[in-house]
Design a protein around this motif. Sequence first.
Motif, PDB file in Angstrom:
ATOM      1  N   ALA A 255       6.264   8.945 -15.693  1.00 48.07           N
ATOM      2  CA  ALA A 255       6.675   8.610 -17.066  1.00 48.07           C
ATOM      3  C   ALA A 255       7.537   9.675 -17.739  1.00 48.07           C
ATOM      4  O   ALA A 255       8.554   9.325 -18.352  1.00 48.07           O
ATOM      5  CB  ALA A 255       5.462   8.277 -17.921  1.00 48.07           C
ATOM      6  N   PRO A 256       7.175  10.958 -17.685  1.00 47.47           N
ATOM      7  CA  PRO A 256       8.021  11.938 -18.386  1.00 47.47           C
ATOM      8  C   PRO A 256       9.481  11.914 -17.925  1.00 47.47           C
ATOM      9  O   PRO A 256      10.395  11.885 -18.753  1.00 47.47           O
ATOM     10  CB  PRO A 256       7.358  13.278 -18.070  1.00 47.47           C
ATOM     11  CG  PRO A 256       5.925  12.934 -17.819  1.00 47.47           C
ATOM     12  CD  PRO A 256       5.977  11.589 -17.132  1.00 47.47           C
TER      13      PRO A 256
ATOM     14  N   ALA B 244       6.722  21.364 -16.028  1.00 49.12           N
ATOM     15  CA  ALA B 244       5.755  21.945 -15.099  1.00 49.12           C
ATOM     16  C   ALA B 244       4.960  20.928 -14.309  1.00 49.12           C
ATOM     17  O   ALA B 244       4.264  21.289 -13.364  1.00 49.12           O
ATOM     18  CB  ALA B 244       4.795  22.836 -15.880  1.00 49.12           C
ATOM     19  N   GLY B 245       5.017  19.660 -14.680  1.00 45.30           N
ATOM     20  CA  GLY B 245       4.162  18.670 -14.029  1.00 45.30           C
ATOM     21  C   GLY B 245       2.766  18.720 -14.626  1.00 45.30           C
ATOM     22  O   GLY B 245       2.469  19.541 -15.484  1.00 45.30           O
ATOM     23  N   ALA B 246       1.928  17.837 -14.175  1.00 41.10           N
ATOM     24  CA  ALA B 246       0.566  17.748 -14.705  1.00 41.10           C
ATOM     25  C   ALA B 246      -0.383  18.595 -13.866  1.00 41.10           C
ATOM     26  O   ALA B 246      -0.137  18.867 -12.697  1.00 41.10           O
ATOM     27  CB  ALA B 246       0.113  16.296 -14.713  1.00 41.10           C
ATOM     28  N   SER B 247      -1.481  18.977 -14.490  1.00 37.93           N
ATOM     29  CA  SER B 247      -2.518  19.719 -13.772  1.00 37.93           C
ATOM     30  C   SER B 247      -3.409  18.736 -13.011  1.00 37.93           C
ATOM     31  O   SER B 247      -3.389  17.530 -13.260  1.00 37.93           O
ATOM     32  CB  SER B 247      -3.367  20.516 -14.770  1.00 37.93           C
ATOM     33  OG  SER B 247      -4.080  19.628 -15.610  1.00 37.93           O
ATOM     34  N   TYR B 248      -4.208  19.253 -12.110  1.00 34.41           N
ATOM     35  CA  TYR B 248      -5.139  18.404 -11.370  1.00 34.41           C
ATOM     36  C   TYR B 248      -6.110  17.710 -12.314  1.00 34.41           C
ATOM     37  O   TYR B 248      -6.459  16.554 -12.121  1.00 34.41           O
ATOM     38  CB  TYR B 248      -5.899  19.224 -10.330  1.00 34.41           C
ATOM     39  CG  TYR B 248      -5.032  19.711  -9.202  1.00 34.41           C
ATOM     40  CD1 TYR B 248      -4.316  18.813  -8.410  1.00 34.41           C
ATOM     41  CD2 TYR B 248      -4.913  21.061  -8.933  1.00 34.41           C
ATOM     42  CE1 TYR B 248      -3.509  19.252  -7.376  1.00 34.41           C
ATOM     43  CE2 TYR B 248      -4.102  21.509  -7.894  1.00 34.41           C
ATOM     44  CZ  TYR B 248      -3.416  20.605  -7.117  1.00 34.41           C
ATOM     45  OH  TYR B 248      -2.622  21.032  -6.105  1.00 34.41           O
ATOM     46  N   SER B 249      -6.553  18.414 -13.349  1.00 33.26           N
ATOM     47  CA  SER B 249      -7.503  17.807 -14.281  1.00 33.26           C
ATOM     48  C   SER B 249      -6.855  16.670 -15.064  1.00 33.26           C
ATOM     49  O   SER B 249      -7.514  15.674 -15.381  1.00 33.26           O
ATOM     50  CB  SER B 249      -8.082  18.859 -15.230  1.00 33.26           C
ATOM     51  OG  SER B 249      -7.061  19.470 -15.984  1.00 33.26           O
TER      52      SER B 249
ATOM     53  N   VAL C 171       3.122  14.580 -29.009  1.00 34.56           N
ATOM     54  CA  VAL C 171       3.468  13.768 -27.839  1.00 34.56           C
ATOM     55  C   VAL C 171       4.753  14.274 -27.195  1.00 34.56           C
ATOM     56  O   VAL C 171       4.837  14.403 -25.970  1.00 34.56           O
ATOM     57  CB  VAL C 171       3.601  12.279 -28.240  1.00 34.56           C
ATOM     58  CG1 VAL C 171       4.139  11.450 -27.084  1.00 34.56           C
ATOM     59  CG2 VAL C 171       2.268  11.729 -28.707  1.00 34.56           C
ATOM     60  N   VAL C 172       5.749  14.595 -28.012  1.00 32.94           N
ATOM     61  CA  VAL C 172       7.030  15.079 -27.487  1.00 32.94           C
ATOM     62  C   VAL C 172       6.830  16.404 -26.746  1.00 32.94           C
ATOM     63  O   VAL C 172       7.333  16.593 -25.639  1.00 32.94           O
ATOM     64  CB  VAL C 172       8.074  15.222 -28.613  1.00 32.94           C
ATOM     65  CG1 VAL C 172       9.347  15.886 -28.104  1.00 32.94           C
ATOM     66  CG2 VAL C 172       8.391  13.870 -29.219  1.00 32.94           C
ATOM     67  N   ALA C 173       6.086  17.315 -27.344  1.00 37.72           N
ATOM     68  CA  ALA C 173       5.843  18.614 -26.707  1.00 37.72           C
ATOM     69  C   ALA C 173       5.065  18.455 -25.403  1.00 37.72           C
ATOM     70  O   ALA C 173       5.369  19.115 -24.401  1.00 37.72           O
ATOM     71  CB  ALA C 173       5.094  19.530 -27.667  1.00 37.72           C
ATOM     72  N   THR C 174       4.081  17.567 -25.406  1.00 38.29           N
ATOM     73  CA  THR C 174       3.277  17.343 -24.202  1.00 38.29           C
ATOM     74  C   THR C 174       4.116  16.732 -23.088  1.00 38.29           C
ATOM     75  O   THR C 174       4.043  17.167 -21.938  1.00 38.29           O
ATOM     76  CB  THR C 174       2.078  16.434 -24.527  1.00 38.29           C
ATOM     77  OG1 THR C 174       1.287  17.067 -25.536  1.00 38.29           O
ATOM     78  CG2 THR C 174       1.228  16.175 -23.309  1.00 38.29           C
ATOM     79  N   LEU C 175       4.935  15.729 -23.425  1.00 34.07           N
ATOM     80  CA  LEU C 175       5.791  15.118 -22.410  1.00 34.07           C
ATOM     81  C   LEU C 175       6.816  16.106 -21.857  1.00 34.07           C
ATOM     82  O   LEU C 175       7.103  16.109 -20.658  1.00 34.07           O
ATOM     83  CB  LEU C 175       6.488  13.879 -22.975  1.00 34.07           C
ATOM     84  CG  LEU C 175       5.589  12.653 -23.164  1.00 34.07           C
ATOM     85  CD1 LEU C 175       6.310  11.577 -23.952  1.00 34.07           C
ATOM     86  CD2 LEU C 175       5.117  12.122 -21.824  1.00 34.07           C
ATOM     87  N   GLN C 176       7.358  16.967 -22.721  1.00 36.39           N
ATOM     88  CA  GLN C 176       8.307  17.964 -22.238  1.00 36.39           C
ATOM     89  C   GLN C 176       7.613  18.962 -21.324  1.00 36.39           C
ATOM     90  O   GLN C 176       8.158  19.368 -20.297  1.00 36.39           O
ATOM     91  CB  GLN C 176       8.993  18.688 -23.396  1.00 36.39           C
ATOM     92  CG  GLN C 176      10.021  19.711 -22.942  1.00 36.39           C
ATOM     93  CD  GLN C 176      11.080  19.133 -22.000  1.00 36.39           C
ATOM     94  OE1 GLN C 176      11.538  18.009 -22.173  1.00 36.39           O
ATOM     95  NE2 GLN C 176      11.464  19.900 -21.002  1.00 36.39           N
ATOM     96  N   SER C 177       6.400  19.339 -21.663  1.00 34.87           N
ATOM     97  CA  SER C 177       5.631  20.239 -20.807  1.00 34.87           C
ATOM     98  C   SER C 177       5.377  19.598 -19.440  1.00 34.87           C
ATOM     99  O   SER C 177       5.509  20.253 -18.407  1.00 34.87           O
ATOM    100  CB  SER C 177       4.306  20.587 -21.486  1.00 34.87           C
ATOM    101  OG  SER C 177       3.515  21.389 -20.654  1.00 34.87           O
ATOM    102  N   LEU C 178       5.034  18.318 -19.449  1.00 34.92           N
ATOM    103  CA  LEU C 178       4.835  17.606 -18.183  1.00 34.92           C
ATOM    104  C   LEU C 178       6.141  17.506 -17.404  1.00 34.92           C
ATOM    105  O   LEU C 178       6.148  17.592 -16.170  1.00 34.92           O
ATOM    106  CB  LEU C 178       4.283  16.202 -18.440  1.00 34.92           C
ATOM    107  CG  LEU C 178       2.829  16.111 -18.900  1.00 34.92           C
ATOM    108  CD1 LEU C 178       2.490  14.675 -19.288  1.00 34.92           C
ATOM    109  CD2 LEU C 178       1.887  16.612 -17.827  1.00 34.92           C
ATOM    110  N   GLY C 179       7.247  17.311 -18.108  1.00 33.86           N
ATOM    111  CA  GLY C 179       8.546  17.230 -17.443  1.00 33.86           C
ATOM    112  C   GLY C 179       8.951  18.528 -16.787  1.00 33.86           C
ATOM    113  O   GLY C 179       9.563  18.545 -15.725  1.00 33.86           O
TER     114      GLY C 179
END
Length: 121
Positions: A47-48, A94-99, A84-92
Amino acid sequence: MSKVSAIICITLIASMAIQPSEAGVGHWIAGAAAAGAAAAVTAVAVAPAALGFGALGIASGSIGAGMMSASAIANGGGVLTGSVVATLQSLGVAGASYSTYAAAAAAGGAAVGAAVDYFTK
């Protein structure tokens, strides 16, 4: 273990946590829950980038750019930490963590399993 392998393991573990509620139908519910878990994990991974949030920043003209603009206008020129914008950019970036993948798999599996269980009774 690669991140993809870990995601697959998390998805399988989440699908095994769904207990069949009735003989016959229960196996279908568990299968649907596994599909829901896999879909949720895929959504977190894809999604990101699909919205325009990437490692080099937010793509010009993308949905993400529109979201960032609206957020900045609403917040006096900045994007709030944890939004939401900051979280999506962070995912874009670094990717998501295992948790995060584990939470997505659990939520997706539980939601689809519960929906299928509800509609099959």
